[in-house]
Design an enzyme around this catalytic site. Sequence first.
Site, PDB file in Angstrom:
ATOM      1  N   GLY A  92       0.810  -1.209   0.000  1.00 26.15           N
ATOM      2  CA  GLY A  92       0.000   0.000   0.000  1.00 26.15           C
ATOM      3  C   GLY A  92       0.845   1.262   0.000  1.00 26.15           C
ATOM      4  O   GLY A  92       1.978   1.288  -0.506  1.00 26.15           O
ATOM      5  N   SER A  93       0.317   2.300   0.604  1.00 19.87           N
ATOM      6  CA  SER A  93       0.944   3.623   0.504  1.00 19.87           C
ATOM      7  C   SER A  93       2.266   3.757   1.244  1.00 19.87           C
ATOM      8  O   SER A  93       2.968   4.754   1.063  1.00 19.87           O
ATOM      9  CB  SER A  93      -0.030   4.696   1.000  1.00 19.87           C
ATOM     10  N   THR A  94       2.639   2.781   2.082  1.00 20.25           N
ATOM     11  CA  THR A  94       3.972   2.851   2.685  1.00 20.25           C
ATOM     12  C   THR A  94       5.053   2.782   1.604  1.00 20.25           C
ATOM     13  O   THR A  94       6.158   3.302   1.786  1.00 20.25           O
ATOM     14  CB  THR A  94       4.204   1.723   3.704  1.00 20.25           C
TER      15      THR A  94
END
Length: 491
Positions: free
Chosen positions: A218-220
């Site tokens: 995801g956005s990590t």
Amino acid sequence: MNRPLRHIAVFCGILTLALLLRATWVQFAENDELANHKKNRRVQIEAFSHPRGDIIVGGKSVTGSKETSGSDFKYKRVFKEGPMYAPVTGYFSQAQGATFLEGVHNGILSGNDDRLFIKRTLDMLTGEKQQGGDVVTTIDPKAQKAAYQGLVDLNAKGAVVALDPRTGKVLAMASTPSYDPSVFAGISLAEGKKFKELGDRKDKPLSNRALREIYPPGSTFKILTAAAALEHGVVTDIDKPTGAKTPYKLPLSSTRIGNDVPDANCDKVSVKTGMQWSCNNVFLDLADKLGKDKMRETAEKFGFNEEQFIPVRAVASSYPEKLDKPQTALTGMGQGSLTSTPLQMAMVTAGLANDGKVMKPYLVEELRGPDLSAIEKGEPHELNQAVSEKTAKTVQEMMENTVENGTANKAKIDGVTVGGKTGTAQHGADVNDERPFAWFVSYAKNSKGESPVAVAVFVDPSNMDIPRSEIAGGKLGAPIAKAVMEAVLER
């Protein structure tokens, strides 16, 4: 002698010679293989005939040996705070074998390692019982407790990995749900039944989610996308508007991807603002401009596409080679066919916190003999200079702004500089049917400006009784990361 008798004599001679040759071959050529064969009962009896060395955390043993009765296996393994340390120790069972540190360093713990040969010989000559050595880990007990308890309090499936970015030491490694290795350490039917029950559970308590499971990050992953864009010159000014519109239309596709925040926060904004509010459009656009080869090159410098051995094996995280333009763009926000272990995302975060230098993670501080003499010491090794110091410091600036003024604010620690990034990862054949994963990555700096700790938190909320709107890395993962960082900083 008549002819038939001669034939019989020759035949018997050949049989005798064949028997002698086979006996010689078995005794010498196959000696080691047969002596150490897992089905050799005498080997198993010997393995449990004496107390085993211990696995040490924070100067104290988290394992032990207990005398048993009613079996030719004299001792069995016991574990202290077993569920908390199971992802580190693994298990050592009379019936089920050994995993993780118990398996990798079985020779030291049992006393059969070749480096303990002199000690074994002296013990044999003096009549002393064989003794095993110890495995001293790099785990920080307070950080480990904060990681494990944080996941337990959420009643979540998940994992936490904390590293020292300067050295690569693994400071914490938790996975939930977990198990107590003591409950099936013996050979009884009841213990065998318990092991089978654990193996049959759908929530897979025997699986180490920190090392052996892969998920979309995801956005990590946007911190790596930002690093790649800076390193390859696609971005030269993190405060300059990017022109990336929202919702973002994937290249060669009619699919449009929006954001979890109002469009006004993300439309055509700078990379710094895009990180602050986790704007998908900004990072989709960066990955498209970079292309799959440059994205994959940067990912591999941080450790993707390669198994890690710490010394326990961690499966390879994957940045695929064959991606079309829409799939490449999706990797910029940590989606598509991109996958990562929690260990890998901790390595990315640690590498950026360490000014671009990725250190090889390691879990063992020292192997020592029964007399406490050092047999082998763990030492820091550089894996890669993944990006330049300038690039890393620029990403740090964005991550620290995200904690101070953006979506990662729940990781704030008074008086401490913290950088962080939230993540929510969609998954499954139909992403709208599955509850998303929640991620959070962060690091903290000490008074010298160094980062002694970087953390990756992964939460699978599929068995949590919370609404979908509450599933977010900042809400679920950030408090755990904060607690782990505080534990390390207090040390």
